[in-house]
Design a protein around this motif. Structure first.
Motif, PDB file in Angstrom:
ATOM      1  N   LEU A 269       0.812  -1.225   0.000  1.00  0.00           N
ATOM      2  CA  LEU A 269       0.000   0.000   0.000  1.00  0.00           C
ATOM      3  C   LEU A 269       0.843   1.272   0.000  1.00  0.00           C
ATOM      4  N   SER A 270       2.096   1.166   0.401  1.00  0.00           N
ATOM      5  CA  SER A 270       2.972   2.346   0.416  1.00  0.00           C
ATOM      6  C   SER A 270       3.711   2.532  -0.900  1.00  0.00           C
ATOM      7  N   PHE A 274      -2.179   0.926  -5.382  1.00  0.00           N
ATOM      8  CA  PHE A 274      -3.379   1.637  -5.842  1.00  0.00           C
ATOM      9  C   PHE A 274      -3.314   1.965  -7.330  1.00  0.00           C
ATOM     10  N   GLY A 283      -8.984  -1.771  -2.818  1.00  0.00           N
ATOM     11  CA  GLY A 283      -8.224  -0.678  -2.213  1.00  0.00           C
ATOM     12  C   GLY A 283      -8.956  -0.071  -1.033  1.00  0.00           C
ATOM     13  N   ILE A 284     -10.268   0.156  -1.191  1.00  0.00           N
ATOM     14  CA  ILE A 284     -11.065   0.712  -0.092  1.00  0.00           C
ATOM     15  C   ILE A 284     -11.077  -0.249   1.087  1.00  0.00           C
ATOM     16  N   ASN A 286      -8.848  -2.538   1.882  1.00  0.00           N
ATOM     17  CA  ASN A 286      -7.540  -2.573   2.533  1.00  0.00           C
ATOM     18  C   ASN A 286      -7.349  -1.379   3.458  1.00  0.00           C
ATOM     19  N   LYS A 287      -7.774  -0.210   3.016  1.00  0.00           N
ATOM     20  CA  LYS A 287      -7.659   0.986   3.865  1.00  0.00           C
ATOM     21  C   LYS A 287      -8.533   0.864   5.108  1.00  0.00           C
ATOM     22  N   ARG A 290      -6.955  -1.762   7.489  1.00  0.00           N
ATOM     23  CA  ARG A 290      -5.733  -1.224   8.099  1.00  0.00           C
ATOM     24  C   ARG A 290      -6.059  -0.173   9.146  1.00  0.00           C
ATOM     25  N   GLY A 291      -6.984   0.747   8.825  1.00  0.00           N
ATOM     26  CA  GLY A 291      -7.349   1.779   9.783  1.00  0.00           C
ATOM     27  C   GLY A 291      -7.995   1.204  11.031  1.00  0.00           C
ATOM     28  N   LYS A 302       1.482  -1.401   8.049  1.00  0.00           N
ATOM     29  CA  LYS A 302       1.094  -0.628   6.864  1.00  0.00           C
ATOM     30  C   LYS A 302       0.191  -1.406   5.915  1.00  0.00           C
ATOM     31  N   ASP A 303       0.309  -2.725   5.882  1.00  0.00           N
ATOM     32  CA  ASP A 303      -0.482  -3.522   4.941  1.00  0.00           C
ATOM     33  C   ASP A 303      -0.941  -4.790   5.656  1.00  0.00           C
TER      34      ASP A 303
END
Length: 468
Positions: A269-270, A274, A283-284, A286-287, A290-291, A302-303
């Protein structure tokens, strides 16, 4: 007259004035002369009856004729075969551990019996001792040459590739991994097939991987099987869909082997995830995952969902695999965070699947499974926070309904006008109290579990050192 090979006396036994049967290992030249010719015969495992006085007298003649004795007297109480077996046992112990010395113990006990037995005692055991000793030597030599798979010897690096219907990419992934670990000694590539119906297994074998099978469907089941069967100092897990760069394997292994990290996370993801990923909801998701994990568990991974990771031996052998499907990566991340294991984020380049390769991850069903798992693990790992929050919600609800609907009318009229509301508010408040104390009890149990996990880590460390 001297003896051509003084070494034949290596197995002589000093036994006071009594006569004893002594096992002999003859020298290459079977020419005998002197006084001992009356007692010795040119056979390989022949038992000779001698007296200690004659043995001592003969060695005096050897010293007088040869000028020196090439062997220490302590060797005279045993045979060459026994000492060879002892040396082999010590060698086996340095390579494979204590369990290979155990079979030799009865042989030494038997030897002591035959040395300490008089003429009419347990004579037959002496020949058995020498014979069994040579059998052990042959066995040890076999283990030294072919024993790597027999004793499941620990390897330095194991590359683990779980796959299901990946014939489009598996051959390239295995070949890329072989090039990546070419300079790493004692490294092996394992492909674990999960009921593929295409040519995945055949192509993986042609590429040079060791192929094994897990017949319970699900990535979590495959990882459970891999972690149970493989013994390695470092494990690198990479998907078979050719979305991860295999050339990062040495760097990730370096963190585990030399920097003592328990888990290295390949962070997509870094970098280019994306831009490369063609499925926007992935992508949504994964965010969101992670959050959620970083917020609830106070971590900075981070992932969370990446399938490219490196693990230490301690992590693999103490991690209880409970998930069956793709939520396994989430479970790993939370497990490492809760147990205070060392985690390293390593940025990698991500590339999308090649044409014709289909993702097995379901955006919605697997996404909901992951979110449900986060909720479950938060309740299990942080019960005091979870049940305290639940108690607070119940208390606020009960008070919020009690004051305007029960307390204030009672102050004006002196009567309880809403009895059902009073009952419900009372039960809610009591439920809040029970929830709070449940959190206290479960928190104590969780702390106990963490202490026990530290002991399991120590046990895993001891096993690793013993295997080394």
């Amino acid at each position: 007259m001297g003896l051509r090979h003084p070494g034949v006396y290596l197995s002589a036994t000093f036994a006071g004035t009594n006569g004893y049967y002594v096992p002999w290992i003859l020298a290459p030249d079977f020419t005998w002369c002197g006084a001992m010719a009356d007692y010795a015969k040119p056979t390989f495992l022949h038992m000779h009856y001698v007296t200690s006085a004659k043995v001592r007298n003969r060695f005096i003649q050897i010293i007088g004729s040869a000028g020196t004795v090439p062997f220490i007297n302590i060797f005279f109480s045993t045979s060459i075969a026994i000492w060879l077996c002892l040396l082999m046992a010590l060698l086996m112990w340095t390579k494979y551990g204590f369990r290979f010395i155990v079979p030799i113990i009865p042989i030494f006990m038997n030897l002591l019996i035959c040395i300490a037995s008089p003429v009419n005692g347990l004579v037959r055991y002496s020949g058995c001792t020498v014979f069994a000793t040579f059998m052990l030597i042959i066995y040890y030599l076999y283990i030294l040459k072919f024993g790597k798979k027999k004793v499941n010897q620990m390897i330095d690096l194991a590359v683990l590739i779980p796959c299901y219907n990946e014939e489009k990419t598996i051959k390239k992934v295995v070949e890329d991994c072989k090039r990546a670990i070419n300079d790493i000694p004692n490294a092996t590539i394992f492909v674990y097939d999960n009921n593929s119906t295409d040519n995945t297994v055949k192509l993986a074998q042609e590429a040079g991987a060791i192929v094994r099978h897990e017949y319970q469907q699900g990535k979590g089941n495959v990882i459970r099987r891999m972690f149970r069967e493989i013994e390695a100092r470092c494990y690198v897990m990479i998907d078979g869909d050719d979305t991860y760069p295999a050339e990062e394997i040495p760097k990730m292994a370096e963190y585990v082997l030399h920097s003592n990290y328990d888990m290295v996370v390949g962070d997509r993801l870094s970098s280019s995830y994306f831009a490369e990923n063609k499925r926007p909801f992935h992508g949504i998701g994964n965010k969101l995952v992670r959050g959620s994990i970083n917020f609830f568990f106070d971590t900075d991974i981070k992932d969370i969902m990446t399938g490219y990771r490196a693990f230490s031996y301690n992590f693999v052998k103490t991690y209880p695999v409970l998930s069956h499907g793709f939520e396994i990566e989430t479970e790993m991340s939370i497990f490492a965070t809760v147990n205070n294991l060392a985690v390293k984020n390593h940025i990698i380049d991500y590339r999308d699947r090649p044409a014709g390769s289909i993702s097995k991850l379901s955006t919605y069903s697997d996404g909901f499974k992951v979110l449900r798992l986060i909720f479950t693990l938060y309740r299990n790992y942080k019960p005091l926070q979870f049940f305290s929050f639940l108690a607070l919600v119940l208390a606020i609800l009960s008070i919020g309904f009690f004051i305007p609907n029960v307390w204030i009318p009672y102050e004006h009229t002196g009567k309880v006008l809403n009895m059902p509301t009073l009952v419900v508010c009372g039960f809610c408040f009591i439920a809040g109290i029970i929830s709070f104390y449940s959190g206290l009890i479960l928190d104590a149990l969780q702390r106990k579990e963490r202490r026990e996990y530290e002991f399991r880590l120590q046990e895993a460390t001891w096993k690793k050192e013993n295997k080394d």
